[in-house]
Each structure stands twice: as C-alpha cells, then as structure tokens.
Design a protein around this motif. Structure first.
Motif, short mmCIF file in Angstrom:
data_model
loop_
_atom_site.label_atom_id
_atom_site.label_comp_id
_atom_site.label_asym_id
_atom_site.label_seq_id
_atom_site.Cartn_x
_atom_site.Cartn_y
_atom_site.Cartn_z
N GLY A 121 0.83 -1.19 0.00
CA GLY A 121 0.00 0.00 0.00
C GLY A 121 0.86 1.25 0.00
N THR A 122 0.31 2.36 -0.45
CA THR A 122 1.05 3.61 -0.54
C THR A 122 0.14 4.78 -0.20
OG1 THR A 122 2.23 5.06 -2.08
CG2 THR A 122 0.50 3.70 -3.00
N ASN A 123 0.75 5.89 0.17
CA ASN A 123 -0.04 7.10 0.44
C ASN A 123 -0.19 7.98 -0.80
OD1 ASN A 123 2.41 8.52 0.13
ND2 ASN A 123 2.79 8.55 2.33
N TYR A 124 0.33 7.54 -1.93
CA TYR A 124 0.28 8.36 -3.14
C TYR A 124 -1.16 8.63 -3.57
CZ TYR A 124 0.53 9.59 -8.08
OH TYR A 124 0.34 10.21 -9.30
N TYR A 125 -1.94 7.56 -3.68
CA TYR A 125 -3.32 7.74 -4.13
C TYR A 125 -4.17 8.44 -3.08
CZ TYR A 125 -1.98 4.57 -7.87
OH TYR A 125 -1.34 4.01 -8.95
N LEU A 126 -3.82 8.29 -1.82
CA LEU A 126 -4.49 9.04 -0.76
C LEU A 126 -4.28 10.54 -0.97
CD1 LEU A 126 -5.86 9.47 1.97
CD2 LEU A 126 -3.68 8.88 3.07
N ASN A 127 -3.05 10.93 -1.25
CA ASN A 127 -2.77 12.34 -1.52
C ASN A 127 -3.49 12.83 -2.78
OD1 ASN A 127 -1.07 12.56 0.71
ND2 ASN A 127 0.72 11.89 -0.45
N MET A 128 -3.58 11.97 -3.77
CA MET A 128 -4.28 12.35 -5.00
C MET A 128 -5.77 12.54 -4.75
SD MET A 128 -2.04 12.87 -7.19
CE MET A 128 -3.21 13.20 -8.50
N SER A 129 -6.36 11.71 -3.89
CA SER A 129 -7.78 11.88 -3.58
C SER A 129 -8.01 13.19 -2.85
CB SER A 129 -8.28 10.70 -2.73
OG SER A 129 -7.77 10.74 -1.41
N MET A 130 -7.04 13.61 -2.06
CA MET A 130 -7.13 14.91 -1.38
C MET A 130 -7.06 16.04 -2.40
SD MET A 130 -4.92 15.92 1.99
CE MET A 130 -3.37 15.92 1.08
N PHE A 131 -6.22 15.88 -3.40
CA PHE A 131 -6.12 16.88 -4.46
C PHE A 131 -7.43 16.97 -5.25
CE2 PHE A 131 -5.43 17.25 -9.08
CZ PHE A 131 -5.03 18.58 -9.15
N LEU A 132 -8.04 15.83 -5.55
CA LEU A 132 -9.30 15.83 -6.30
C LEU A 132 -10.41 16.48 -5.50
CD1 LEU A 132 -9.19 12.27 -7.91
CD2 LEU A 132 -8.82 14.45 -9.04
N ALA A 133 -10.43 16.26 -4.18
CA ALA A 133 -11.43 16.90 -3.33
C ALA A 133 -11.28 18.41 -3.38
CB ALA A 133 -11.29 16.39 -1.90
N PHE A 134 -10.06 18.89 -3.33
CA PHE A 134 -9.81 20.34 -3.40
C PHE A 134 -10.26 20.89 -4.76
CE2 PHE A 134 -7.28 24.07 -4.37
CZ PHE A 134 -7.36 24.81 -3.19
N ALA A 135 -9.98 20.15 -5.83
CA ALA A 135 -10.36 20.60 -7.17
C ALA A 135 -11.88 20.66 -7.33
CB ALA A 135 -9.75 19.68 -8.22
#
Length: 227
Positions: A121-135
């Motif tokens: 598992g990685t935190n990469y996609y977690l960070n990307m989901s945070m970016f999508l929420a902001f967008a």
C-alpha cells in the motif's frame, strides 16, 4: 454515511486532530532527511505498508506509511509537501478538523485494504484523492505550473482523472485495486453531490424538452390564415 459522520462530529468533534496535514508534512520531511542523511538505516523500508510486514507483527506500518515521503529530489519533495499541506489545510478550514480527519483516515483505510489485497500500500493515491477533493470544491483556483503557467485546478483534476481512468483500464490488478480503494473517501464525500447534479441536469433537460414540445404545439394550433 455522511449523516453518520455528522453525528460523530457532533459527539466527538473536539477530539479531532488539529492541523493534521501540517503534522503529516513535517513528519514526511523529517523521514526524508533522516533517510537522506543516514541511508544505511533504510528507514523507509521499515515504515512502508506491506502485507508481509503486517502479518509479521509490524503493526506500526498501519500508521507510519502515512509519513513516507516521495522518493525524489529534495526540491520536488519540498514543493510536494508544501502543496499537500496547502490543500489539506484548505480542506480542513472548509470542512472543519473532524470531517477532514474523517476524509483522510477513510482514505488511509482504503490504502490498508489495498495492501491486504495486493501486498503493498502507498499514500500516493491518498494524496491524490485529497487533491481531487480540493479541485471539486475550488475548481477555478489557479496554481502556477512550473512556477510560470497559471492553470485552474479543474483542468489539472481532469488530467489526473484521465490518468486514473487509463490506469484502471490498462494497469495491473494491484494498481486498479489501489486506485479504487483510494477513491472510497471521495465517493463517500462527493457521491451524493454528483448524484444530485445528474438528477438536476436530467430534470432540466426534460423541462426544456417539454417546453419546446408545448411551444411547437401552440404554434401549430395558432397559425394565422397567412402562415
């Protein structure tokens, strides 16, 4: 699900972690520096989220993987961490600390689920989901791409969505599971909004179609002798 989260916020909101992304960003920077200065420690390998490590009793990996920084240059790490901190702190100001905690840790649970299914598992996609929420919340917010070109967040989000879609179609099953698990928090928080938008657009289209049909019928029934 959101109603349950609101009830939980009312009962336990005071226990939320304040400035969560500041803690995460500082932690990732500290890990990066330690790993950079003392590479022999191989610190990141002991912090990464792996199924073998978890089954071996290394339960700290459930939390420490959140502090694993991007494996790249110092400059890019600093830019990435500042960007994640900015996005996370903005979401926290918008939602409140408890709801942002919920969004982030639901995404973390998704990463853990992906690790149990795929082995890593990685935190990469977690960070990307945070970016999508902001967008989604701030689609017209502009950032300077390469410190020069102003680009609105919605266009960056569309590019990321296309990349996600391509990876879901042509990527390995491990990648597909990791992406799907990382979107659980996004679906919980924004799924009802998208459903309402789809319903509203459909009702609007139906209303316009009925109006055109009624207008055409009225014109047919009210034609003058010279029409």
């Amino acid at each position: 699900m959101m109603r349950w989260l609101y009830r939980m916020e009312y009962k336990y909101g005071r226990w939320a972690v304040q400035d969560l992304m500041k803690i995460i960003a500082i932690g990732q920077l500290a890990v990066y520096l330690v790993n950079y200065i003392f590479p022999a420690f191989n610190l990141i390998s002991w912090m990464s989220l792996t199924r073998a490590g978890l089954f071996g009793g290394q339960v700290w990996r459930l939390f420490t993987f959140l502090l694993v920084p991007p494996e790249t240059s110092v400059l890019f790490v600093l830019i990435s961490l500042y960007f994640y901190y900015f996005i996370g702190s903005s979401l926290e100001r918008t939602w409140g600390a408890f709801m942002f905690n919920a969004y982030y840790f639901i995404g973390a649970l998704g990463a853990v689920l992906a690790a149990l299914l795929t082995g890593y598992g990685t935190n990469y996609y977690l960070n990307m989901s945070m970016f999508l929420a902001f967008a989604i919340l701030y689609p017209d917010f502009e950032v300077l791409l390469f410190f020069i070109l102003p680009v609105k967040m919605k266009w960056l989000a569309i590019i990321d969505a296309v990349i996600f879609g391509y990876s879901l179609i042509f990527g390995t099953w491990s990648t597909r599971i990791a992406i799907a698990a990382s979107l659980i928090n996004l679906i919980i928080f924004f799924g009802p909004r998208f459903i309402q938008m789809i319903k509203a657009n459909r009702e609007y289209a139906q209303t316009r179609r009925r109006f055109r049909e009624q207008t055409a019928e009225w014109n047919r029934n009210n034609r003058g002798p010279y029409n």
